[in-house]
Design a protein around this motif. Structure first.
Motif, short mmCIF file in Angstrom:
data_model
loop_
_atom_site.label_atom_id
_atom_site.label_comp_id
_atom_site.label_asym_id
_atom_site.label_seq_id
_atom_site.Cartn_x
_atom_site.Cartn_y
_atom_site.Cartn_z
N VAL B 20 0.84 -1.12 0.03
CA VAL B 20 -0.23 0.13 0.12
C VAL B 20 0.60 1.07 0.15
O VAL B 20 0.94 2.77 -0.45
N LEU B 21 1.60 1.01 0.52
CA LEU B 21 2.93 2.17 0.91
C LEU B 21 4.33 1.82 0.47
O LEU B 21 4.26 0.83 0.98
N LYS B 22 4.23 2.19 -0.61
CA LYS B 22 6.07 2.25 -1.11
C LYS B 22 6.80 2.96 -0.80
O LYS B 22 8.27 3.49 -1.97
N THR B 46 -4.19 5.81 4.31
CA THR B 46 -3.26 4.68 5.12
C THR B 46 -1.84 5.00 5.80
O THR B 46 -1.21 5.18 7.01
N MET B 47 -0.87 6.63 5.51
CA MET B 47 -0.37 7.13 5.55
C MET B 47 -0.22 8.02 6.92
O MET B 47 0.43 8.17 7.94
N GLU B 55 -2.00 2.19 12.08
CA GLU B 55 -2.29 0.53 11.51
C GLU B 55 -0.69 1.22 11.60
O GLU B 55 0.48 1.57 11.81
N GLU B 56 0.00 -0.72 11.34
CA GLU B 56 1.08 -0.92 11.48
C GLU B 56 1.82 -0.71 10.29
O GLU B 56 1.43 -0.30 8.88
N THR C 120 -12.93 1.59 18.64
CA THR C 120 -11.71 1.92 19.63
C THR C 120 -10.27 2.83 19.19
O THR C 120 -9.91 3.05 20.13
N GLU C 121 -10.56 2.55 17.74
CA GLU C 121 -9.85 4.06 17.27
C GLU C 121 -9.86 5.19 18.14
O GLU C 121 -9.13 5.57 18.28
#
Lengths: 96, 256, 219
Positions: B20-22, B46-47, B55-56, C120-121
């Motif tokens: 997703v992130l490159k 996502t970022m 997000e991990e 939760t977020e």
């Protein structure tokens, strides 16, 4: 009605098929509950599974095995009924 | 001399098989207001969510006000920080969500106070004062004792922003905060954000509101397929896009 | 012997009151113990690791797949066979509590999983730890969600208490049968017993609606 079906035709061709698909989940759980409730007939001396198990338990003194087997029979049957109902649901499900 | 508030280096994230992130590099100075734009799937949300560890991420580093976020990186070894550490770091940023995510069983004031009481260990009375101050700031002091179910979408979002900012975060993150609002309610929320920008809060916004991005951001980042495609002053970028993809994107989006 | 129902009822009044008291105590104990256990079952199903979840799932599947009468009989016979001196009352309450826990566990699981992930977020975003998130954000919402189904389960437990008559516990049904064996007024007394059970369950449902109204969020 807009395409000109009679009310009888509406009921059989449109409402009935949809209705059957809708009731299947709750019907499934009702059937399973009903099956388990058959054990209550043991209290009025109907010779069903629970009645027989109690007799075996009292006569043979093999207590733990008796009840494990009885419970297993009910659980497995309920599981099979549930699996069968799921199969029916899947077969009748509308393609997505 | 403005200090660097956020430093992202080589950020990588995969979701199953999909990258997703490159490798994203980005530096945010204190007081900057940065809009992140791009089509869905570009990795912009996502970022944003990596910054507060919602997000991990599997590669790269994120550094907030000098401290490493989420993972200890030493050479080639990488260790995830403890839940306690990560929770503490999350409190350094504030986030507002597209779906508001207010706690429905608490009043507006209680929503704002929760973090102050539980995380900052403030006494209730002090937390109440701060909550009321921020609710007033977003124009909702009359609704402090109302439940989210009694508020409109725009009001809920403003409470959500107050909740985030009452924690005095170093950085505010906005994830498409107006996308779920009816058009007539969008304005009140953008007003609040503009006010916060004028006060000097460092902000990262993922947004579809091109007009807003143009007017309020000091910088715009355009993301495409997991990398930053182009970035710069919106007044330059939107009028004279340097890359073809940005030009395409601007054509299809509702700008001008 | 006096032939009117009311006369017989007056003669039997203590027996009936004792029966109701026993039914209520069986139900109350089973509901309380079962609910507490059920909460842990639910938590294990939602937050447990793979192994724990498998074990608890197996537990609930077996318990729910077995008729309650079988559970009661098994509890009674097996406990004395393995040497644990429980007696009919305790054995019956244990069986009912276990049955209750499997239902409550499912209810709690469903309620927790119904809470949107955004909650939760948002809690994480303001820096709350998992425990803080659970106690301040998730559990209050889940509890409200559980209430109707839990009231239903409580009513089921009252009805299930009748099964303890099979192992000789002197609750309302057994007492009713004792009375009938003396005066042969089976229709009247079974009807009375039915009415009493109805009253108890009606009371439980009214109480449930009351709590629901009191804890409802204003909108």
């Amino acid at each position: 009605m807009a395409i000109g079906l009679t009310s009888m035709q509406i009921r059989t061709s449109i409402i009935a098929p949809l209705m059957i698909r809708n009731v299947l989940p709750s019907l499934s759980s009702t059937i399973i509950s009903l099956f388990k409730d058959t054990s209550l007939a043991a209290t009025i001396a109907v010779p069903e599974l629970t009645f027989a198990s109690r007799k075996i338990n009292v006569e043979s003194f093999r207590v733990i095995e008796t009840w494990i087997v009885t419970s297993a029979l009910y659980v497995v049957t309920c599981f099979l009924i549930a699996a069968l109902m799921r199969l029916v649901e899947r077969r009748l499900a509308l393609p997505r | 001399m403005a200090k660097t508030m956020l430093e992202i280096k080589g950020l990588r994230k995969t979701y199953g098989q999909h990258e997703v992130l490159k490798g994203v590099d980005c530096s945010v100075q204190e007081g900057e207001v940065i809009s992140i734009i791009g089509s869905s799937g570009s990795g912009k949300t996502t970022m944003l969510r990596c910054v507060n560890m919602l997000e991990e991420f599997q590669g790269g580093t994120i550094s907030l006000d000098g401290e490493e976020i989420g993972y200890h990186v030493q050479g080639s070894t990488r260790r995830r920080k403890t839940e306690k550490e990560i929770a503490r770091q999350r409190a350094l940023t504030g986030m507002a969500f597209q779906q508001f995510n207010l706690f429905p069983h608490m009043t507006a004031a209680q929503n704002v106070m929760l973090g102050l009481i539980k995380v900052k260990k403030m006494p209730k009375a002090e937390a109440r004062l701060i909550a009321e101050r921020w609710l007033d700031r977003v124009g909702l002091s009359a609704r402090a004792n109302h439940y989210p179910g009694q508020l409109s979408g725009g009001q809920q979002q403003r409470v959500a922003i107050a909740r985030a900012i009452a924690m005095s975060p170093r950085l505010m993150l906005f994830d498409e905060v107006t996308s779920a609002l009816d058009p007539e309610l969008v304005g009140e929320v953008l007003q609040v954000i503009k006010g916060l920008a004028a006060d000097g809060m460092t902000m990262l916004l993922v947004t579809h509101e091109m007009r807003f991005a143009y007017e309020v951001s000091s910088r715009v980042i355009f993301m495409n397929q997991g990398v930053i495609c182009e970035q710069g002053d919106p007044k330059e970028m939107f009028v004279r896009p340097k890359t073809e993809r940005l030009a395409e994107f601007l054509k299809t989006s509702s700008f001008n | 012997m006096s032939q009117t129902f009311l006369d017989q009822l007056w003669i039997a009044r203590h027996v009936i009151v004792n029966g109701v008291a026993m039914t209520v105590s069986i139900s109350l104990l089973a509901i309380l113990a079962g609910s507490v256990l059920g909460i842990f079952v639910g938590l294990a199903l939602v937050y447990g690791n793979g192994v724990l979840r498998l074990i608890v799932r197996a537990y609930t599947d077996v318990i729910r797949g077995t008729p309650v009468l079988v559970l009661v009989l098994a509890s009674y016979y097996v406990s004395s066979a393995v040497g644990i001196e429980l007696g009919p009352f305790a054995a019956g309450v244990v069986a009912l509590a276990i049955f209750c826990s499997s239902h409550v566990g499912e209810i709690v699981r469903g309620a927790l999983q119904a809470i949107p992930k955004g909650q939760t977020e948002a809690a994480k975003a303001i820096g709350l730890t998992f425990t803080q998130t659970f106690t301040s954000v998730l559990w209050p919402q889940a509890l409200r969600q559980c209430l109707p189904a839990w009231v239903n389960t409580a009513a089921e437990m009252v009805k299930a208490s009748t099964l303890l008559s099979v192992i000789g516990v002197a609750e309302l049904l057994l007492r009713t049968q004792e009375i009938i064996s003396r005066n042969f007024m089976s229709l009247q007394f079974y009807f009375l017993a039915g009415a009493l059970y109805f009253v108890v369950n009606f009371g439980i449902e009214r109480f449930g609606k009351f709590v629901e109204r009191k804890t409802a969020l204003p909108s």
